[in-house]
Design a protein around this motif. Structure first.
Motif, PDB file in Angstrom:
ATOM      1  N   ASP A  30     -57.571  76.631 159.571  1.00  0.00           N
ATOM      2  CA  ASP A  30     -57.228  75.858 158.382  1.00  0.00           C
ATOM      3  C   ASP A  30     -57.838  74.466 158.505  1.00  0.00           C
ATOM      4  N   MET A  31     -57.262  73.479 157.838  1.00  0.00           N
ATOM      5  CA  MET A  31     -57.884  72.153 157.771  1.00  0.00           C
ATOM      6  C   MET A  31     -57.374  71.172 158.810  1.00  0.00           C
ATOM      7  N   ALA A  32     -56.602  71.659 159.781  1.00  0.00           N
ATOM      8  CA  ALA A  32     -56.068  70.772 160.818  1.00  0.00           C
ATOM      9  C   ALA A  32     -57.114  70.474 161.882  1.00  0.00           C
ATOM     10  N   GLY A  33     -57.087  69.261 162.382  1.00  0.00           N
ATOM     11  CA  GLY A  33     -57.908  68.910 163.530  1.00  0.00           C
ATOM     12  C   GLY A  33     -57.133  69.125 164.818  1.00  0.00           C
ATOM     13  N   PHE A  34     -57.822  68.994 165.942  1.00  0.00           N
ATOM     14  CA  PHE A  34     -57.213  69.127 167.273  1.00  0.00           C
ATOM     15  C   PHE A  34     -56.592  70.501 167.513  1.00  0.00           C
ATOM     16  N   CYS A  35     -56.972  71.523 166.754  1.00  0.00           N
ATOM     17  CA  CYS A  35     -56.384  72.844 166.907  1.00  0.00           C
ATOM     18  C   CYS A  35     -57.478  73.870 167.234  1.00  0.00           C
ATOM     19  N   THR A  36     -57.230  74.673 168.247  1.00  0.00           N
ATOM     20  CA  THR A  36     -58.187  75.694 168.625  1.00  0.00           C
ATOM     21  C   THR A  36     -58.008  76.939 167.755  1.00  0.00           C
TER      22      THR A  36
END
Length: 454
Positions: A30-36
């Motif tokens: 999705d549009m989240a950062g810091f996520c693998t």
């Protein structure tokens, strides 16, 4: 062809099963950062409840994880793929099945876009109030999964308050119906509320009965400029304490105001360190706006600009809609989502400013001030390892600050991958243990969106 793909094709059209890595890669996160995100085994697009049941029965039989997805506009990593999973996209299930003006409800499939439902409701004189910023693209299923909010929450509440009933496919493929179509109902445990905000970890929503409201009158707005964010927060508290109920009450700090000024050529004074936008859609909006104007001046507003009509209101509110695009022009952005008691809003803004200074980063705050929900936006250079590390550090400090002020780590974006460590801190060991036990009841094999929430 793998056994998984073969079994899926036994109950799905060939066009609904995608294994091409070039295609599945576009659906990995999705549009989240810091996520693998992991490499999915297959991407499926069911168009019926029966097809979703087939997918879940297949996954259960083969012990394959399933990650449900909507439009992937989320900001917590809840829709991110895990290695070897079935990505279950529900965007093809996009029908509005019923609009009932007498009972004031809608029956929809999960892939219906929020804005599409809102406009359809307006055509029969009703409204669907929850309006996330991504309402033109986000889906009702995604809104239910995250317990989404929006700009109008201060008066009309969040998604959970509009979900009357759900059709949910469980991990083993059984179809569960929860809730009701009636205005009242307290039979048994409230499983409907349990699924709202569960981020696809308990079951897959395939239908929803949603409450509608009468279509409100057009809203009128005002903008109040402040030289001090604390004064703007004092005005927010004064409005609430006076018993007024705006349809919208949004606050932008000086960082956001300057970014919006530059992008939108809004012409705001550079001395503005906070901009408060307040709107009413009641029977006498002019009278209520006049009362708010006086309260803002009493709190120290340097300028109060009321709108004369709907067109001027839209011009004033355009600044709020530009907030995130304006910050995006400054660099890579990481959007936080911390809600605090309204009485601690000034402390939250001051604390974020202190974190920005300590970390040497630009952090702007836009807030649904009426309900204390803040969105601190960390701006950094993603190609700079040191800045990225400091951005992550500031993100965590913001969540710690929110908890310290008696708030929560997420007001409307959900936990997903991004905040699961912080969920444990907020819930405590007893609360976390009970939630894990609930997960085990609904998903004993642990195949539904594993690794999310906790």
């Amino acid at each position: 062809m793998s056994e998984l793909t073969t079994r899926l094709l036994a109950g799905l059209p060939e066009s609904a099963v995608v294994v091409d890595p070039a295609v599945t890669a576009a659906y990995r996160q999705d549009m989240a950062g810091f996520c693998t995100s992991g490499e999915p085994a297959v991407l499926v697009f069911p168009s019926t409840v029966e097809q979703v049941q087939h997918v879940l029965r297949t996954a259960s039989g083969l012990r394959v994880p399933v990650v449900p997805q909507g439009a992937r506009t989320g900001l917590s990593g809840a829709a991110n793929a895990v290695a070897g999973c079935i990505l279950l996209s529900l965007v093809k299930m996009d029908r509005i099945l019923e609009l009932d003006p007498v009972n004031r409800l809608a029956v929809v499939e999960p892939g219906v876009v929020n804005a599409v439902l809102s406009r359809a409701a307006e055509e029969v004189g009703l409204s669907y109030p929850p309006d996330p910023s991504s309402w033109e693209s986000c889906t009702i299923g995604g809104n239910i999964g995250t317990g989404a909010g929006g700009l109008c929450c201060v008066k009309y509440g969040v998604t959970s308050e509009y979900v009357l009933g759900l059709d949910v496919v469980l991990a083993d493929g059984r179809l569960l119906r929860t809730g009701r179509r009636t205005a009242k109902g307290v039979a048994g445990y409230d499983l409907t509320r349990l699924f709202v905000g569960s981020e696809g970890t308990l079951g897959v929503v395939v239908g929803a009965v949603l409450a509608l409201r009468p279509k409100p009158a057009p809203q009128l707005a005002l903008a109040a400029e402040f030289a001090d964010p604390a004064a703007a927060c004092a005005a927010v508290n004064a409005v609430v304490e006076a018993g007024l109920t705006p349809s919208l009450m949004e606050l932008m700090d000086g960082v956001v105001v300057r970014a919006v000024n530059k992008l939108g050529r809004m012409g705001l004074p550079e001395s503005t360190r906070a901009l408060l936008l307040v709107a009413f859609d009641g029977a006498e909006p002019q009278r209520e706006l006049a009362a708010v104007a006086e309260l803002c001046r009493g709190a120290g507003a340097t300028e109060v600009v009321p709108a004369a009509d709907r067109a001027e209101s839209e011009l004033l509110l355009a600044a709020r809609r530009l907030a995130l695009p304006a910050l995006d022009t400054l660099g890579t952005t990481m959007v936080d989502d911390v809600a605090v008691p309204r009485s601690r809003l000034a402390d939250m803004l001051a604390g974020v400013a202190g974190i920005a200074e300590r970390c040497g980063l630009t952090i702007g705050v836009v807030s649904h001030a009426g309900d204390g929900n803040t969105h601190p936006v960390v701006v950094f250079d993603a190609d700079d390892a040191d800045q990225t590390a400091r951005a992550r550090e500031s993100f965590d400090e913001i969540m710690a600050l929110g908890l310290e002020l008696g708030g929560t780590i997420t007001g409307e974006h959900g936990v997903g991958l991004l905040k699961k460590e912080w969920l444990a801190r907020e819930l405590g060991p007893v609360g976390l243990d009970l939630q894990r036990q609930l997960k085990g009841v609904f998903d004993p094999l642990g195949i539904l969106n594993p690794g999310k929430l906790f």
